[in-house]
Design an enzyme around this catalytic site. Structure first.
Site, PDB file in Angstrom:
ATOM      1  N   HIS A  94       5.001 -10.426   2.488  1.00 23.72           N
ATOM      2  CA  HIS A  94       4.302 -11.627   2.023  1.00 23.72           C
ATOM      3  C   HIS A  94       5.086 -12.844   2.526  1.00 23.72           C
ATOM      4  O   HIS A  94       6.309 -12.901   2.384  1.00 23.72           O
ATOM      5  CB  HIS A  94       4.226 -11.630   0.497  1.00 23.72           C
ATOM      6  N   CYS A 128       0.156 -12.844  -5.105  1.00 23.23           N
ATOM      7  CA  CYS A 128       0.707 -12.660  -3.763  1.00 23.23           C
ATOM      8  C   CYS A 128       0.961 -11.196  -3.418  1.00 23.23           C
ATOM      9  O   CYS A 128       1.355 -10.883  -2.309  1.00 23.23           O
ATOM     10  CB  CYS A 128       2.008 -13.433  -3.645  1.00 23.23           C
ATOM     11  N   ASN A 186       2.481 -20.486   2.376  1.00 20.99           N
ATOM     12  CA  ASN A 186       2.227 -19.325   1.550  1.00 20.99           C
ATOM     13  C   ASN A 186       0.726 -19.247   1.264  1.00 20.99           C
ATOM     14  O   ASN A 186       0.183 -20.072   0.547  1.00 20.99           O
ATOM     15  CB  ASN A 186       3.023 -19.475   0.246  1.00 20.99           C
TER      16      ASN A 186
HETATM   17  O1  LIG Z   1      15.061 -24.228  -2.178  1.00 25.20           O
HETATM   18  C1  LIG Z   1      14.257 -24.644  -3.025  1.00 25.20           C
HETATM   19  O2  LIG Z   1      14.313 -25.723  -3.640  1.00 25.20           O
HETATM   20  C2  LIG Z   1      13.086 -23.734  -3.348  1.00 25.20           C
HETATM   21  C3  LIG Z   1      13.622 -22.374  -3.760  1.00 25.20           C
HETATM   22  C4  LIG Z   1      12.467 -21.546  -4.238  1.00 25.20           C
HETATM   23  N1  LIG Z   1      11.388 -21.466  -3.253  1.00 25.20           N
HETATM   24  C5  LIG Z   1      10.471 -20.490  -3.468  1.00 25.20           C
HETATM   25  C6  LIG Z   1      10.660 -19.540  -4.451  1.00 25.20           C
HETATM   26  C7  LIG Z   1       9.696 -18.567  -4.637  1.00 25.20           C
HETATM   27  C8  LIG Z   1       8.579 -18.563  -3.842  1.00 25.20           C
HETATM   28  C9  LIG Z   1       7.503 -17.587  -4.032  1.00 25.20           C
HETATM   29  C10 LIG Z   1       6.267 -18.056  -4.469  1.00 25.20           C
HETATM   30  C11 LIG Z   1       5.231 -17.174  -4.697  1.00 25.20           C
HETATM   31  C12 LIG Z   1       3.944 -17.702  -5.214  1.00 25.20           C
HETATM   32  O3  LIG Z   1       2.945 -17.368  -4.341  1.00 25.20           O
HETATM   33  C13 LIG Z   1       5.379 -15.806  -4.439  1.00 25.20           C
HETATM   34  C14 LIG Z   1       6.610 -15.319  -3.999  1.00 25.20           C
HETATM   35  C15 LIG Z   1       7.673 -16.211  -3.810  1.00 25.20           C
HETATM   36 CL1  LIG Z   1       9.191 -15.588  -3.298  1.00 25.20          CL
HETATM   37  C16 LIG Z   1       8.441 -19.531  -2.855  1.00 25.20           C
HETATM   38  N2  LIG Z   1       9.391 -20.473  -2.678  1.00 25.20           N
HETATM   39  C17 LIG Z   1      11.002 -22.643  -2.470  1.00 25.20           C
HETATM   40  C18 LIG Z   1      12.176 -23.552  -2.129  1.00 25.20           C
END
Ligand SMILES: O=C(O)C1CCN(c2ccc(-c3cc(CO)ccc3Cl)cn2)CC1
Length: 323
Positions: free
Chosen positions: A250, A111, A280
């Site tokens: 991003h 990413c 994403n």
């Molecule tokens: O609240 C919750 O249960 C969850 C809490 C965590 N979350 C996340 C965490 C990290 C990412 C993420 C992923 C990548 C990979 O490309 C790169 C960069 C990031 Cl910051 C996306 N979402 C989703 C909901």
């Protein structure tokens, strides 16, 4: 470094999958997904692959700029979801658009891929060895997620965006960059693991093509480490956070972007987002956002823009540009 973004473009596959549609194939809901991520929809391919998305972007870049394909010195594609290891996706695109003079290669910085690829393309041009380059961030993450895993499959989407870059004598271009990897934390985001087996070994690691992430630790990493890298880039540029007109971050998670804006003491309006529509799209996300903002006139010459990538590797990248 005097570099000019001569054109931007994007290509998003047309098949939209809403959170509500996902709730018909797995135990999830818009009420769960949207508050946690800021995502309502994502676009997925039906009969296209990463090279097809990138080829659409390449063709639009050439149309918009009036450049002919054989003027290109190189084509770089940032992707963590190539059609194949060989031929690499950039070579497929080079063949598709008949860029007869260009060399092509893929890079994978997950990413952070848009910023790392922009850095590589800028370096090739600033070396003085080349004059015109094409750089595209392209992903089909829908082939890398397990669509029975509701914790991950709801986060990602497919899409591509790119730029044409050229040397210029105008005083515009890359002001400063700060790129940093954190390999010791790499296991927080896993995908596309090949089986580590040959005729002389047992089966050490089985094939696991799917995305796994420790969301909480990636979330913590992003909110803790990105501001440090941003401050290093701003220091190198001799700029304050207020001097940057827009931060193109991003598009992984709305809450992470909100916490970044707060951390930099910046108005949320300076952090445009579109993950609501695309989810994403890894290396594609900042490129798609850039083209949308150029198209709407929100990004134009004279502005100072910060591109911010963070994610798999783990890795972070910031580039500050004078447009
Ligand atoms: O609240 C919750 O249960 C969850 C809490 C965590 N979350 C996340 C965490 C990290 C990412 C993420 C992923 C990548 C990979 O490309 C790169 C960069 C990031 Cl910051 C996306 N979402 C989703 C909901």
């Amino acid at each position: 470094e005097n570099l000019k973004i001569a054109a931007t473009a994007r290509y998003i596959p047309e098949r939209v999958v809403s959170n509500n549609e996902l709730s018909t194939i797995m135990d999830t809901s818009d009420e769960w997904i949207y508050p946690r991520t800021g995502i309502h929809n994502r676009h997925v391919v039906t009969d296209e692959n990463t090279s097809d998305l990138a080829t659409h972007v390449a063709q639009q870049l050439l149309e918009k700029s009036g450049w002919s394909a054989d003027e290109l010195d190189f084509i770089i594609i940032s992707t963590m979801s190539p059609d194949s290891l060989s031929p690499h996706t950039a070579a497929i695109v080079q063949g598709n658009i008949k860029a007869s003079k260009a060399f092509a290669f893929d890079l994978n910085a997950a990413c952070s891929g848009f910023v790392y690829g922009l850095s590589a393309a800028s370096a090739l041009l600033s070396s003085g060895r080349y004059r015109k380059g094409m750089f595209i961030g392209a992903e089909v993450l829908s082939k890398l997620v397990d669509w029975k895993d509701r914790t991950v499959s709801v986060l990602f989407g497919d899409g591509a965006g790119g730029v044409l870059l050229e040397q210029t004598d105008e005083s515009v271009g890359l002001i400063a960059e700060e790129l940093q990897s954190y390999g010791e934390m790499g296991n927080a985001i896993l995908t596309g693991r090949f089986a580590n087996r040959n005729a002389f070994s047992g089966e050490i690691l089985p094939l696991d093509p799917y995305f796994h992430q420790d969301g909480r630790s990636v979330y913590g990493f992003a909110t803790r480490e990105v501001p440090k890298i941003m401050n290093k880039a701003l220091d190198k540029a001799g700029l304050a956070a207020d001097d940057v007109d827009l931060y193109l971050a991003h598009q992984a998670n709305e809450r992470i972007i909100r916490s970044m804006a707060k951390n930099f003491g910046q108005d949320l309006a300076k952090f445009p987002t579109n993950m609501a529509e695309y989810g994403n799209t890894s290396a594609g996300s900042t490129a798609i956002l850039l083209d949308e903002l150029v198209e709407s006139g929100q990004v134009h010459p004279g502005m100072k823009i910060a591109f911010v990538g963070f994610g798999g590797g783990l890795a972070i990248g910031v580039q500050i540009w004078q447009l």
